[in-house]
Design a protein around this motif. Structure first.
Motif, mmCIF file in Angstrom:
data_model
loop_
_atom_site.group_PDB
_atom_site.id
_atom_site.type_symbol
_atom_site.label_atom_id
_atom_site.label_comp_id
_atom_site.label_asym_id
_atom_site.label_seq_id
_atom_site.Cartn_x
_atom_site.Cartn_y
_atom_site.Cartn_z
ATOM 1 N N SER A 13 0.868 -1.188 0.000
ATOM 2 C CA SER A 13 0.000 0.000 0.000
ATOM 3 C C SER A 13 0.900 1.232 0.000
ATOM 4 O O SER A 13 2.119 1.128 0.173
ATOM 5 C CB SER A 13 -0.890 0.000 1.234
ATOM 6 O OG SER A 13 -0.110 0.299 2.378
ATOM 7 N N ARG A 17 2.552 -0.999 3.720
ATOM 8 C CA ARG A 17 2.054 -2.285 4.219
ATOM 9 C C ARG A 17 1.937 -3.263 3.051
ATOM 10 O O ARG A 17 1.471 -2.904 1.973
ATOM 11 C CB ARG A 17 0.678 -2.083 4.873
ATOM 12 C CG ARG A 17 0.180 -3.296 5.642
ATOM 13 C CD ARG A 17 -0.978 -2.913 6.583
ATOM 14 N NE ARG A 17 -2.183 -2.532 5.870
ATOM 15 C CZ ARG A 17 -3.133 -3.420 5.503
ATOM 16 N NH1 ARG A 17 -2.996 -4.692 5.773
ATOM 17 N NH2 ARG A 17 -4.213 -3.015 4.877
ATOM 18 N N PRO A 38 -11.276 -15.133 1.821
ATOM 19 C CA PRO A 38 -12.143 -14.301 2.666
ATOM 20 C C PRO A 38 -12.075 -12.817 2.291
ATOM 21 O O PRO A 38 -11.174 -12.395 1.570
ATOM 22 C CB PRO A 38 -11.581 -14.525 4.078
ATOM 23 C CG PRO A 38 -10.211 -15.047 3.884
ATOM 24 C CD PRO A 38 -10.166 -15.732 2.570
ATOM 25 N N SER A 39 -13.015 -12.123 2.822
ATOM 26 C CA SER A 39 -13.076 -10.684 2.535
ATOM 27 C C SER A 39 -11.825 -9.985 3.050
ATOM 28 O O SER A 39 -11.332 -10.303 4.133
ATOM 29 C CB SER A 39 -14.325 -10.097 3.204
ATOM 30 O OG SER A 39 -14.362 -8.719 2.977
ATOM 31 N N LYS A 43 -8.010 -10.179 -3.008
ATOM 32 C CA LYS A 43 -8.439 -10.706 -4.315
ATOM 33 C C LYS A 43 -8.585 -9.580 -5.335
ATOM 34 O O LYS A 43 -8.071 -9.659 -6.456
ATOM 35 C CB LYS A 43 -9.774 -11.460 -4.164
ATOM 36 C CG LYS A 43 -9.751 -12.531 -3.097
ATOM 37 C CD LYS A 43 -11.057 -13.287 -3.005
ATOM 38 C CE LYS A 43 -12.234 -12.414 -2.584
ATOM 39 N NZ LYS A 43 -12.157 -11.941 -1.185
ATOM 40 N N SER A 44 -9.288 -8.539 -4.933
ATOM 41 C CA SER A 44 -9.464 -7.415 -5.856
ATOM 42 C C SER A 44 -8.124 -6.772 -6.184
ATOM 43 O O SER A 44 -7.878 -6.351 -7.319
ATOM 44 C CB SER A 44 -10.413 -6.371 -5.265
ATOM 45 O OG SER A 44 -11.685 -6.937 -5.069
ATOM 46 N N THR A 45 -7.271 -6.716 -5.172
ATOM 47 C CA THR A 45 -5.944 -6.139 -5.389
ATOM 48 C C THR A 45 -5.204 -6.923 -6.478
ATOM 49 O O THR A 45 -4.597 -6.330 -7.379
ATOM 50 C CB THR A 45 -5.149 -6.160 -4.076
ATOM 51 O OG1 THR A 45 -5.903 -5.495 -3.069
ATOM 52 C CG2 THR A 45 -3.799 -5.485 -4.240
ATOM 53 N N GLU A 167 -16.338 -10.791 -8.652
ATOM 54 C CA GLU A 167 -17.658 -11.193 -8.135
ATOM 55 C C GLU A 167 -18.772 -10.955 -9.154
ATOM 56 O O GLU A 167 -19.741 -10.258 -8.865
ATOM 57 C CB GLU A 167 -17.980 -10.408 -6.848
ATOM 58 C CG GLU A 167 -16.924 -10.496 -5.766
ATOM 59 C CD GLU A 167 -17.049 -11.770 -4.928
ATOM 60 O OE1 GLU A 167 -17.812 -12.667 -5.317
ATOM 61 O OE2 GLU A 167 -16.348 -11.853 -3.903
ATOM 62 N N ARG B 434 -10.943 4.151 -6.418
ATOM 63 C CA ARG B 434 -11.314 3.482 -5.159
ATOM 64 C C ARG B 434 -11.963 4.436 -4.171
ATOM 65 O O ARG B 434 -12.451 4.017 -3.143
ATOM 66 C CB ARG B 434 -10.076 2.868 -4.530
ATOM 67 C CG ARG B 434 -9.706 1.560 -5.185
ATOM 68 C CD ARG B 434 -9.166 0.596 -4.157
ATOM 69 N NE ARG B 434 -9.465 -0.771 -4.515
ATOM 70 C CZ ARG B 434 -8.932 -1.815 -3.867
ATOM 71 N NH1 ARG B 434 -8.132 -1.629 -2.866
ATOM 72 N NH2 ARG B 434 -9.245 -3.032 -4.233
HETATM 73 N N1 LIG Z 1 -4.801 1.458 -1.680
HETATM 74 C C1 LIG Z 1 -4.839 0.753 -0.532
HETATM 75 N N2 LIG Z 1 -4.196 1.229 0.557
HETATM 76 C C2 LIG Z 1 -4.224 0.554 1.724
HETATM 77 N N3 LIG Z 1 -4.851 -0.608 1.885
HETATM 78 C C3 LIG Z 1 -5.506 -1.133 0.830
HETATM 79 C C4 LIG Z 1 -5.527 -0.475 -0.429
HETATM 80 N N4 LIG Z 1 -6.244 -1.222 -1.270
HETATM 81 C C5 LIG Z 1 -6.663 -2.284 -0.560
HETATM 82 N N5 LIG Z 1 -6.225 -2.235 0.677
HETATM 83 C C6 LIG Z 1 -6.445 -3.223 1.718
HETATM 84 O O1 LIG Z 1 -5.937 -4.461 1.222
HETATM 85 C C7 LIG Z 1 -6.747 -5.508 1.647
HETATM 86 C C8 LIG Z 1 -7.227 -6.308 0.433
HETATM 87 O O2 LIG Z 1 -8.147 -5.562 -0.274
HETATM 88 P P1 LIG Z 1 -8.986 -6.177 -1.472
HETATM 89 O O3 LIG Z 1 -9.899 -5.121 -1.982
HETATM 90 O O4 LIG Z 1 -8.044 -6.757 -2.431
HETATM 91 O O5 LIG Z 1 -9.802 -7.315 -0.711
HETATM 92 P P2 LIG Z 1 -10.755 -8.454 -1.337
HETATM 93 O O6 LIG Z 1 -10.062 -9.705 -1.176
HETATM 94 O O7 LIG Z 1 -11.167 -8.039 -2.697
HETATM 95 O O8 LIG Z 1 -11.986 -8.383 -0.344
HETATM 96 P P3 LIG Z 1 -13.567 -8.472 -0.673
HETATM 97 O O9 LIG Z 1 -13.871 -9.902 -0.823
HETATM 98 O O10 LIG Z 1 -14.183 -7.914 0.539
HETATM 99 O O11 LIG Z 1 -13.797 -7.678 -1.893
HETATM 100 C C9 LIG Z 1 -7.862 -4.923 2.434
HETATM 101 O O12 LIG Z 1 -7.567 -5.036 3.808
HETATM 102 C C10 LIG Z 1 -7.872 -3.489 2.042
HETATM 103 O O13 LIG Z 1 -8.320 -2.666 3.093
#
Ligand SMILES: Nc1ncnc2c1ncn2[C@@H]1O[C@H](COP(=O)(O)OP(=O)(O)OP(=O)(O)O)[C@@H](O)[C@H]1O
Ligand SMILES: [Mg+2]
Lengths: 223, 435
Positions: A13, A17, A38-39, A43-45, A167, B434
């Motif tokens: 990030s 992090r 899990p949430s 995954k989206s990242t 999703e 975002r």
């Molecule tokens: N730009 C950012 N800066 C800091 N933290 C981030 C950033 N983008 C995502 N995160 C954090 O990284 C983690 C993963 O985010 P992500 O959106 O990839 O989750 P996900 O697996 O897609 O979850 P969900 O199933 O809820 O969509 C989360 O804890 C989110 O808060």
């Protein structure tokens, strides 16, 4: 058609992090991959990174010979437009446009000779997905599931080589979801299109060639 | 070669060319920005989505454009109006002094104390072979704030070109009213000395209104015209005629019985004769002036003010433009998420640029168009107010100079809008996506 190959991918990030670590991942052209976890797992990242939408901290990310990591922003955008159809988790539609214009959005900036094709494809896919698009109202008034299908139609209308879906069945009832899975995968098989889908939907996960599980920013199943 | 061609064109064609020329930067920028893209569905959507903000912008621009063009049109209208009001006053002869004071008093009926021209001088003017019409203009009295001017029947004919109602005065107890006075034929008025403000003294000489003049678009519309003989008479002076006078009003007057007049209107049919008369009567005892010329000098003086004014108008517009651009940067933040989405979907940077620029430019163009409407309304209202206040008929209309100003404004701001559009196209993608 490009294969995806990822090597020691790390994404931090802005504050430093670690959000995601992927030691190795390959998806062959025309293959399908489901990403689950899990949430908040990342995954989206991962999907954003694969789409070239976020900058990679370390590692390699290549689509065929195209290295997304070292690419200039403009070239990456061009590549994205030419290669991917992206379905965002929160759809990200243009509320003030009609379903038809949303699905055919790429026609607004695509080269003139592709415009008509994109528009036709958009209308055909909306019809296939049973979205009531004829009345030209803005998508503000469409239901969640309808919006989701409009987002799918937008991703498919440009007939991309790769579909990146976050999703895609989340807001749909079972029957509609199954129909959509059939469309996404069946079409993928037919057109040799690659599909990478983040999903919790067992039906979609089962239908994919391969599954990747991410937990807390790490890949937890072995390929 | 080009110059010769240009000056051979009709003025209207020149104006249209200048107008279009000023819009060229807008057109070129637009073509370069929009080439190959279809931005209109998005623009229409954005306008619908952000109606309130868009309307605020449009109104802001429209108000500024409206005020600027309204003022410029008004200034021109006022110049034209004052010139028209002086039309009937070919040559004024007064005692030496300030030309401007004499003109203001004789043409625009501004109350001033002028020295008098005596009988011998008047007789010389009246009997001059080149003079077709000479009339004393004896002001000083008033009725309820309406100036009462003593003159001769031929002057009434000259000024009003026939009457709207009734006839010209034929006795010392009759009067003719200007078109804007509340008086009708048959009304009786009793003037007071001066403008009725300080030493309020009634003359005890009532007049019956026997005629009403046509509208002249000058302060004379709000005046009462009476026989000059009666003005002298109520001031206990000789009436300008000898003992064997048969009562016919007007000249020729008997120089020894002539009580004096602050100004004389002189008219010669031939233009050259007017000039000849002017040089002949510009002497130690008299001053001969063309109100039109004096006015032109005044306008030339005001021309400097006008330039200052148009510089101010442009400066205001630029300030508004800067405000608009600041607003547009805000707007581009509002649009940021949408623009980020476009880029995420693979739309080129230039498309995002084009959408932002077009959105801004549409607001500016709408504002400018509405501003012209505002300008028309402001001009009409201001003209009415000034006409009511001064009795000088001001008919200001928007004309090409204002259109040129608007076109220049639109082009300038459209080009300046490239900057916020550039900024919008450079924003970090993911932050916006975002957020
Ligand atoms: N730009 C950012 N800066 C800091 N933290 C981030 C950033 N983008 C995502 N995160 C954090 O990284 C983690 C993963 O985010 P992500 O959106 O990839 O989750 P996900 O697996 O897609 O979850 P969900 O199933 O809820 O969509 C989360 O804890 C989110 O808060
Ligand atoms: Mg997610």
């Amino acid at each position: 058609m490009p294969d995806l190959s990822i090597e020691n991918l790390a994404i931090n990030s802005a504050s430093g992090r670690r959000l995601l670590d992927v030691p190795r991942l390959t998806v062959p052209s025309g293959g399908s991959l489901a990403v689950r976890g899990p949430s908040g797992a990342g995954k989206s990242t991962l999907l954003f990174a694969i789409a070239g939408l976020i900058s990679v901290t370390a590692g390699q990310l290549k689509w065929g010979q195209t290295d997304l990591v070292g690419m200039a922003d403009t070239a990456r955008t061009t590549f994205r437009g030419a290669t991917f159809g992206i379905i965002f988790q929160d759809h990200l539609l243009f509320e003030e446009l009609s379903a038809e214009n949303n699905a055919g959005l790429a026609a607004l900036y695509a080269p003139r000779k592709r415009r008509a094709g994109i528009g036709q494809a958009a209308r055909r896919i909306l019809t296939d997905l049973k979205v009531p698009w004829d009345d030209r109202r803005n998508v503000v008034s469409f239901s969640g599931g309808e919006r989701q299908r409009i987002a799918v139609a937008r991703a498919l209308a440009t007939e991309p080589a790769v579909i990146l879906a976050d999703e895609p069945t989340a807001s749909l009832d079972r029957k509609t979801a199954d129909a959509l899975i059939g469309d996404l995968l069946g079409g993928a098989k037919q057109a040799g299109r690659t599909l990478i889908a983040v999903s919790h939907d067992a039906a979609l996960i089962d239908a994919c060639d391969r599954v990747l599980t991410i937990e807390d920013g790490r890949v937890t199943d072995h390929v | 070669m080009f110059e010769a061609f240009w000056y051979a064109l009709p003025i209207l064609v020149q104006d249209i060319f200048v107008f279009l020329g000023l819009l060229v930067p807008l057109a070129i920028t637009g073509i370069i920005c929009l080439f190959g893209y279809r931005v209109w569905p998005l623009i229409a959507g954005l306008l619908r989505k952000h109606t309130a903000i868009s309307a605020t912008f449009v109104l802001l621009i429209a108000t500024s454009v409206g005020i600027s063009v309204g003022l410029i049109a008004q200034e021109r209208g006022l110049r034209e109006g004052t010139a028209r009001a002086a039309d009937k006053f070919d040559l004024i002869i007064a005692a030496p002094g300030s030309e401007i004071t004499a003109m203001l008093a004789a043409v625009y009926l501004q109350p001033t104390a002028l020295p008098l021209i005596d009988g011998a001088t008047y007789a010389r003017i009246e009997s001059h072979e080149l003079v077709d019409l000479a009339a004393p203009l004896a002001f000083g009295d008033s009725w309820e704030g309406v100036p009462v001017v003593g003159t001769t029947p031929p002057f009434v004919d000259h000024l009003s070109e026939g009457l709207r109602a009734g006839r010209v005065f034929e006795t010392m107890e009759e009067a003719v009213a200007g078109a804007n006075t509340p008086l009708q034929v048959g009304d009786v008025v009793e003037p007071v000395h001066g403008d009725g403000s300080d030493d309020f003294s009634e003359h005890g000489h009532p007049y019956t209104i026997v005629g009403k003049m046509n509208r002249t678009g000058s302060p004379w519309d709000n005046a009462i015209l009476v026989a000059v003989e009666s003005v002298w008479d109520v001031h206990a002076m000789p009436t300008g005629h000898g003992p064997d006078w048969d009562g016919t009003l007007g000249g020729p007057f008997d120089p020894s019985q002539f009580a004096g007049t602050p100004a004389v209107l002189v008219r010669a049919e031939q233009l050259w004769a007017n000039y000849s008369l002017q040089s002949e009567f510009n002497t130690a005892e008299t001053m001969a002036l063309f109100p039109g010329n004096v006015l032109a000098q005044l306008h030339a003086l005001m021309g400097d003010i006008r330039q200052v004014m148009s510089v101010l108008a442009v400066a205001t517009q630029v300030l508004v433009a800067v405000a608009v651009l600041a607003g547009l940067s805000m707007l581009s933040r509002i649009l940021a998420r949408r623009m980020a989405l476009l880029r995420a979907l693979g739309a080129p940077r230039r498309f995002v640029f084009a959408v932002t620029w077009t959105f801004a430019t549409v607001l500016i163009c709408l504002g400018a168009l509405l501003g012209i409407v505002f300008g028309v309304i402001a001009t009409a209202v201001l003209s009415m107010v000034i006409t009511a206040l001064t009795d000088i008929l001001v008919q200001a209309r928007l004309a090409w100079p204002e259109m040129h100003l608007v076109a220049g404004f639109v082009s300038t701001v459209a080009v300046l809008s490239l900057y916020p559009a550039y900024r919008a196209s450079r924003r970090s993608l993911l932050d916006d996506l975002r957020s």
